[in-house]
Design a protein around this motif. Structure first.
Motif, PDB file in Angstrom:
ATOM      1  N   PHE A 189       0.187  20.845  -6.465  1.00 22.86           N
ATOM      2  CA  PHE A 189      -0.678  20.812  -5.283  1.00 22.86           C
ATOM      3  C   PHE A 189      -1.197  19.384  -5.104  1.00 22.86           C
ATOM      4  CE2 PHE A 189      -5.033  20.582  -3.762  1.00 22.86           C
ATOM      5  CZ  PHE A 189      -4.965  21.254  -2.551  1.00 22.86           C
ATOM      6  N   LEU A 190      -1.286  18.946  -3.855  1.00 24.32           N
ATOM      7  CA  LEU A 190      -1.830  17.616  -3.568  1.00 24.32           C
ATOM      8  C   LEU A 190      -2.535  17.644  -2.220  1.00 24.32           C
ATOM      9  CD1 LEU A 190      -2.156  14.596  -4.242  1.00 24.32           C
ATOM     10  CD2 LEU A 190       0.005  14.194  -3.046  1.00 24.32           C
ATOM     11  N   HIS A 191      -3.751  17.120  -2.213  1.00 23.88           N
ATOM     12  CA  HIS A 191      -4.499  16.958  -0.968  1.00 23.88           C
ATOM     13  C   HIS A 191      -4.907  15.493  -0.845  1.00 23.88           C
ATOM     14  CE1 HIS A 191      -7.115  17.798   2.427  1.00 23.88           C
ATOM     15  NE2 HIS A 191      -8.080  17.108   1.804  1.00 23.88           N
TER      16      HIS A 191
ATOM     17  N   LEU B  78       0.835  -1.203   0.000  1.00 19.17           N
ATOM     18  CA  LEU B  78       0.000   0.000   0.000  1.00 19.17           C
ATOM     19  C   LEU B  78       0.873   1.259   0.000  1.00 19.17           C
ATOM     20  CD1 LEU B  78      -2.833   1.113   0.067  1.00 19.17           C
ATOM     21  CD2 LEU B  78      -2.760   1.057   2.567  1.00 19.17           C
ATOM     22  N   GLY B  79       2.039   1.191   0.688  1.00 20.49           N
ATOM     23  CA  GLY B  79       2.961   2.323   0.648  1.00 20.49           C
ATOM     24  C   GLY B  79       3.441   2.597  -0.766  1.00 20.49           C
ATOM     25  N   SER B  80       3.668   1.524  -1.553  1.00 18.81           N
ATOM     26  CA  SER B  80       4.073   1.697  -2.951  1.00 18.81           C
ATOM     27  C   SER B  80       2.996   2.407  -3.752  1.00 18.81           C
ATOM     28  CB  SER B  80       4.383   0.332  -3.574  1.00 18.81           C
ATOM     29  OG  SER B  80       5.444  -0.296  -2.907  1.00 18.81           O
ATOM     30  N   VAL B  81       1.714   2.071  -3.477  1.00 19.86           N
ATOM     31  CA  VAL B  81       0.600   2.716  -4.176  1.00 19.86           C
ATOM     32  C   VAL B  81       0.579   4.208  -3.813  1.00 19.86           C
ATOM     33  CG1 VAL B  81      -1.907   2.831  -4.434  1.00 19.86           C
ATOM     34  CG2 VAL B  81      -0.767   0.616  -4.297  1.00 19.86           C
ATOM     35  N   PHE B  82       0.670   4.503  -2.518  1.00 19.20           N
ATOM     36  CA  PHE B  82       0.663   5.901  -2.101  1.00 19.20           C
ATOM     37  C   PHE B  82       1.803   6.665  -2.778  1.00 19.20           C
ATOM     38  CE2 PHE B  82      -1.972   6.699   1.910  1.00 19.20           C
ATOM     39  CZ  PHE B  82      -2.891   5.695   1.598  1.00 19.20           C
ATOM     40  N   GLN B  83       2.992   6.069  -2.753  1.00 19.44           N
ATOM     41  CA  GLN B  83       4.159   6.763  -3.291  1.00 19.44           C
ATOM     42  C   GLN B  83       4.006   6.999  -4.799  1.00 19.44           C
ATOM     43  OE1 GLN B  83       6.779   7.853  -1.245  1.00 19.44           O
ATOM     44  NE2 GLN B  83       7.101   9.062  -3.117  1.00 19.44           N
ATOM     45  N   ASN B  84       3.441   6.012  -5.515  1.00 23.49           N
ATOM     46  CA  ASN B  84       3.281   6.157  -6.966  1.00 23.49           C
ATOM     47  C   ASN B  84       2.287   7.263  -7.305  1.00 23.49           C
ATOM     48  OD1 ASN B  84       4.009   4.488  -9.614  1.00 23.49           O
ATOM     49  ND2 ASN B  84       1.875   5.156  -9.776  1.00 23.49           N
ATOM     50  N   LEU B  85       1.168   7.322  -6.563  1.00 27.45           N
ATOM     51  CA  LEU B  85       0.162   8.352  -6.829  1.00 27.45           C
ATOM     52  C   LEU B  85       0.685   9.736  -6.456  1.00 27.45           C
ATOM     53  CD1 LEU B  85      -3.065   6.520  -5.586  1.00 27.45           C
ATOM     54  CD2 LEU B  85      -2.296   6.851  -7.939  1.00 27.45           C
ATOM     55  N   ILE B  86       1.507   9.811  -5.387  1.00 33.88           N
ATOM     56  CA  ILE B  86       2.099  11.097  -5.001  1.00 33.88           C
ATOM     57  C   ILE B  86       3.097  11.548  -6.060  1.00 33.88           C
ATOM     58  CG2 ILE B  86       3.621  12.204  -3.309  1.00 33.88           C
ATOM     59  CD1 ILE B  86       2.282  10.300  -1.201  1.00 33.88           C
ATOM     60  N   ASP B  87       3.935  10.636  -6.536  1.00 37.16           N
ATOM     61  CA  ASP B  87       4.912  10.980  -7.569  1.00 37.16           C
ATOM     62  C   ASP B  87       4.217  11.466  -8.842  1.00 37.16           C
ATOM     63  OD1 ASP B  87       6.921  10.270  -5.865  1.00 37.16           O
ATOM     64  OD2 ASP B  87       7.238   8.260  -6.725  1.00 37.16           O
ATOM     65  N   ASN B  88       3.101  10.794  -9.225  1.00 37.67           N
ATOM     66  CA  ASN B  88       2.359  11.215 -10.424  1.00 37.67           C
ATOM     67  C   ASN B  88       1.783  12.614 -10.250  1.00 37.67           C
ATOM     68  OD1 ASN B  88       2.913   8.870 -11.741  1.00 37.67           O
ATOM     69  ND2 ASN B  88       0.879   7.945 -11.499  1.00 37.67           N
ATOM     70  N   ALA B  89       1.264  12.917  -9.045  1.00 33.30           N
ATOM     71  CA  ALA B  89       0.689  14.246  -8.804  1.00 33.30           C
ATOM     72  C   ALA B  89       1.746  15.333  -8.978  1.00 33.30           C
ATOM     73  CB  ALA B  89       0.090  14.301  -7.396  1.00 33.30           C
TER      74      ALA B  89
END
Length: 559
Positions: free
Chosen positions: A468-470, A447-458
């Motif tokens: 910006f990311l919320h 799940l940490g990998s998913v979070f990190q991937n979506l944050i990197d894409n943002a």
């Protein structure tokens, strides 16, 4: 190697030729089927008239072959009352019989002054003639006719008796009455008239012959009955057993004109037999009426041909679609290999350069040793992370591993990730909100990998001034709901179903290098692996929201 040199070969010429051939055959099959059905209907139009004719004249044939011969059952002993009963039954059951003349006949060899047909010593004359018909109130009327009232009665009677006397001359002990003799002697068929005399026994015929030629024969008198029926063919009930072929069927005089003189009409006819011979059955149908029948029969055939054509076109489309998909897959695989090579090549090159520098340097200061060590450690971590990502994706996709689920406090899980964001992306405006009551039961690494991937894409897919990311973490009765909302370039709705596929990359200015098209596919595989769901909602040039739905774990409240 340039992509154009590795271009997937697609030969659509053969496919186009197949489609053209199938279309031409479809058109020809339609035209041929239409023509065959047209010819079939035309043939049926000309042939089925016999069936209609037989059904329509059936009542006349039954009257002629079955009802009329019942007269012979009485053997000449019909009186006016019984004759009236017989005629009443005939007229009311057969509308085409308009009237009947009843002749009460005597055959004798006496010297009589009665007028009739005399041949040698034999005299045949009618004692009475009765005319039966229906009046305007549909009542049977019987009118006694005198011989002097009309020549018509004499002609009908004389014609029948002359045939009878001629036949008596040929009678001998071996005579038998064949059907041909019966129809030729005891029936007389004229236009609109059927005459019938009851059939005597052969023994009586021999007596009549003896009375006719012998002057010494004892004087005797025999009774016979003769009926003359007037028929109107136009009152025969037409039984149109093929209403889909014949629009109109009429009984017309045989000399009448034909509707075929008019254009756009189909017409055929049949002459009626015997007493009906002055009339014919005329069958006619307009072309519009016939074409309705042709179209009715052609419709299921055309549907069958069309289904076969659609199936063949669908096969052609599937072949085309398969070629396009293979072409896209080939390009995706090529891009994947190209980008993967680039991803591996960069850290390998840095490691090689650092290694060469260490090898060629005579003396390294402590600071240089730390710098080169840090470089080698960072690049090795990149290689290890990339290989772990590929290996994990393959294992998850093939379901060769099981999720290592553990219960974790949501804030304890999220805070390290959120703190790392602020350090890794100091120029991105980051906010979050966590409002949950339960602990998560998840594989924290995945799940940490998913979070990190979506944050990197943002961060990656946002303009510099719009980074910006919320992150919003909530829960409902069934799921944890995690939303990642940015203000990046957004995604076209047409690509929503494709962005989670392997090797797929959205074409934009932020995605030219450095992506192998596995990020979102990896996220989806992990979320599905943990029994959750991932959704996307985006507006181009306004931003994107990725929503994760993760199932709740055991209902254990936070302390």
């Amino acid at each position: 190697m340039a992509y154009n040199q590795l271009k997937y070969r697609k030969n659509f010429g053969l496919l186009i030729a197949f489609v053209i051939l199938v279309t031409v055959l479809f058109v020809l099959a339609m035209l041929f089927a239409r023509r065959v059905i047209y010819n079939f209907v035309e043939t049926e139009f000309n042939n089925r008239k016999v069936e209609v004719f037989d059904q329509s004249v059936q009542s006349f044939n039954e009257f002629f072959n079955e009802k009329i011969p019942e007269i012979s059952y009485y053997q000449g002993f019909l009186d006016s009352v019984k004759a009236a009963e017989f005629v009443n039954d005939v007229i009311r059951k057969n509308a085409f019989v308009e009237k009947a003349l009843f002749y009460d006949i005597e055959v004798t060899n006496a010297d009589s002054i009665e007028s009739g047909i005399r041949y040698n010593h034999l005299l045949i004359y009618p004692k009475r003639v009765v005319d039966f018909h229906l009046d305007r109130e549909n009542r049977l009327v019987a009118e006694r006719k005198l011989r002097s009232e009309g020549k018509e009665y004499d002609e009908d009677f004389n014609s029948m008796m002359l045939k009878f006397i001629a036949f008596l001359d040929r009678v001998n002990d071996s005579t038998t009455l064949s059907d041909n003799d019966i129809y030729r002697v005891f029936y007389t068929l004229n236009a609109g008239k059927v005459s019938y005399m009851n059939i005597p026994r052969v023994s009586d015929l021999l007596v009549y012959k003896n009375m006719m030629h012998s002057s010494e024969a004892p004087v005797v008198t025999y009774e016979h009955d003769l009926f003359m029926f007037s028929v109107n063919p136009q009152k025969i009930q037409i039984k149109n057993i093929a209403p889909n072929l014949y629009e109109r069927i009429e009984v017309l005089p045989i000399v009448s004109g034909s509707v075929s003189d008019q254009r756009n009409y189909w017409e055929t006819q049949l002459s009626m037999p015997g007493a009906l011979s002055d009339y014919k059955l005329q069958y006619s149908s307009s072309e519009g009426f016939i074409y309705k029948e042709i179209n009715r029969r052609f419709f299921p055939v055309s549907v069958g041909i069309s289904i076969i054509y659609i199936i063949l076109i669908l096969i052609a489309y599937l072949i085309y679609r398969n070629a396009i998909i293979n072409s896209k897959l080939f390009r995706l695989q090529y891009d994947f290999i190209n980008n993967l090579t680039h991803e591996f090549k960069t850290p390998v090159s840095v490691i090689k350069i650092a290694g060469n520098n260490i090898q060629s340097a005579e003396n390294l200061s402590q600071m240089e040793q730390q710098m080169y060590g840090k470089i080698l450690d960072q690049e090795a971590d990149k290689l290890n992370s990339l290989m772990n990502k590929l290996l994990s994706f393959a294992q998850i996709e093939n379901k060769s591993i099981k999720p290592n689920k553990e219960e974790v406090d949501v804030m304890e899980f999220c805070e390290p990730i959120f703190d790392a964001i602020k350090l890794k992306y100091p120029d991105m405006h980051f906010t979050y909100h966590v409002d949950v009551q339960n602990n998560m039961v998840v594989d924290t690494t995945l799940l940490g990998s998913v979070f990190q991937n979506l944050i990197d894409n943002a961060y990656k897919y946002s303009e510099v001034n719009k980074r910006f990311l919320h992150v919003d973490v909530q829960q409902n009765k069934k799921n944890f709901i995690v939303k990642f909302t940015d203000r990046g370039i957004g995604i076209n709705k047409k690509e929503f179903n494709s962005i989670f596929k392997k090797f797929y990359r959205v074409k934009n200015q932020f995605n030219q290098q450095g992506s192998i098209g596995l990020g979102l596919a990896f996220c989806k595989e992990i979320i599905d692996f943990m029994g959750g769901e991932i959704k996307v909602d985006s507006v181009q040039n306004e931003g994107t929201t990725f929503t994760l739905l993760l199932p709740l774990g055991p209902k254990k409240n936070k302390e």
